[in-house]
Design an enzyme around this catalytic site. Structure first.
Site, mmCIF file in Angstrom:
data_model
loop_
_atom_site.group_PDB
_atom_site.id
_atom_site.type_symbol
_atom_site.label_atom_id
_atom_site.label_comp_id
_atom_site.label_asym_id
_atom_site.label_seq_id
_atom_site.Cartn_x
_atom_site.Cartn_y
_atom_site.Cartn_z
ATOM 1 N N PRO A 127 0.774 -1.253 0.000
ATOM 2 C CA PRO A 127 0.000 0.000 0.000
ATOM 3 C C PRO A 127 0.808 1.307 0.000
ATOM 4 O O PRO A 127 0.750 2.094 0.947
ATOM 5 C CB PRO A 127 -0.847 -0.130 1.260
ATOM 6 C CG PRO A 127 -0.004 -0.941 2.183
ATOM 7 C CD PRO A 127 0.709 -1.927 1.294
ATOM 8 N N CYS A 128 1.496 1.554 -1.079
ATOM 9 C CA CYS A 128 2.262 2.797 -1.202
ATOM 10 C C CYS A 128 1.344 4.023 -1.266
ATOM 11 O O CYS A 128 1.789 5.139 -0.995
ATOM 12 C CB CYS A 128 3.196 2.742 -2.414
ATOM 13 S SG CYS A 128 2.365 2.377 -3.962
ATOM 14 N N HIS A 129 0.067 3.823 -1.577
ATOM 15 C CA HIS A 129 -0.881 4.939 -1.601
ATOM 16 C C HIS A 129 -1.103 5.521 -0.205
ATOM 17 O O HIS A 129 -1.587 6.640 -0.074
ATOM 18 C CB HIS A 129 -2.218 4.503 -2.212
ATOM 19 C CG HIS A 129 -2.912 3.413 -1.467
ATOM 20 N ND1 HIS A 129 -2.583 2.077 -1.641
ATOM 21 C CD2 HIS A 129 -3.901 3.442 -0.535
ATOM 22 C CE1 HIS A 129 -3.358 1.338 -0.852
ATOM 23 N NE2 HIS A 129 -4.162 2.146 -0.168
#
Length: 159
Positions: A127-129
Site C-alpha cells: 500500500p504505497c498509496h
C-alpha cells in the site's frame, strides 16, 4: 511472466505474476510500468485469480489485508526493505516518507524512501498509496494522484 487484465471500480489494472508469486499490479497509465512485451496472458493462473478475488473483496470493503505470495525480486534490496515496511501501514491509516525512513532505521534516506515507494510494482497490495507528505499533502503516486485519492477515500469509507 504471466498477466491478466482486471477491471477494478477505479479503472483497469494489469495483474502480473511470475512462478514465485504476484509481481505487479499496474494502473492503466502507471508511471514506471515497463510494458508486458513477452508476457503470456493467462486468465487461469492461480496467483492471478487469487489476486483478482482479493482485490474484488478489497474494493467491496470486505478485505483490509492481502494474503498472496509476492515476488518482489524486481527491486533492489533497499527497495524491497521499503516495500516490506509499506505492508506494515494499517488499512485506512497513512504514514509519511520521513516516518517510513525512521521505520527502516534510515532517517536520512527520506528521498530514497520516496523513490523506492514510487517504484513499488504492487500497487494497492503493497500500500504505497498510504504514504503522504509530512505536511499531510498527497504527493506523487505512480498510478496517478486521482487513484491515490480514490484508494484513501475507499479505505476511510470502510474503516
Amino acid at each position: 511472466m504471466y498477466y491478466m487484465n482486471y477491471q477494478s471500480p477505479i479503472g483497469p489494472l494489469l495483474l502480473a505474476a511470475s512462478d514465485q508469486g504476484l509481481s505487479g499490479v499496474y494502473f492503466e497509465h502507471h508511471k514506471h510500468f515497463k510494458g508486458s512485451a513477452g508476457w503470456q496472458e493467462h486468465e487461469q493462473h492461480p496467483v492471478l485469480q487469487l489476486a483478482r478475488q482479493q482485490l474484488q473483496e478489497y474494493f467491496a470493503g470486505q478485505r483490509q489485508d492481502f494474503d498472496l505470495p509476492l515476488d518482489l525480486s524486481s527491486g533492489t534490496s533497499f527497495q524491497q526493505e521499503v516495500w516490506t515496511a509499506l505492508r506494515q501501514i494499517p488499512f485506512a491509516k497513512t504514514s509519511s516518507y520521513a516516518a517510513l525512513a525512521q521505520e527502516i532505521q534510515r532517517p536520512k534516506a527520506v528521498r530514497a524512501v520516496g523513490a523506492a515507494n514510487g517504484r513499488n510494482p504492487l500497487s494497492i497490495i503493497v500500500p504505497c498509496h498510504r504514504v503522504i507528505a509530512s505536511n499531510g499533502a498527497l504527493t506523487g503516486y505512480a498510478g496517478g494522484l486521482k487513484n491515490k485519492e480514490s484508494l484513501l477515500a475507499l479505505e476511510k469509507k470502510f474503516a
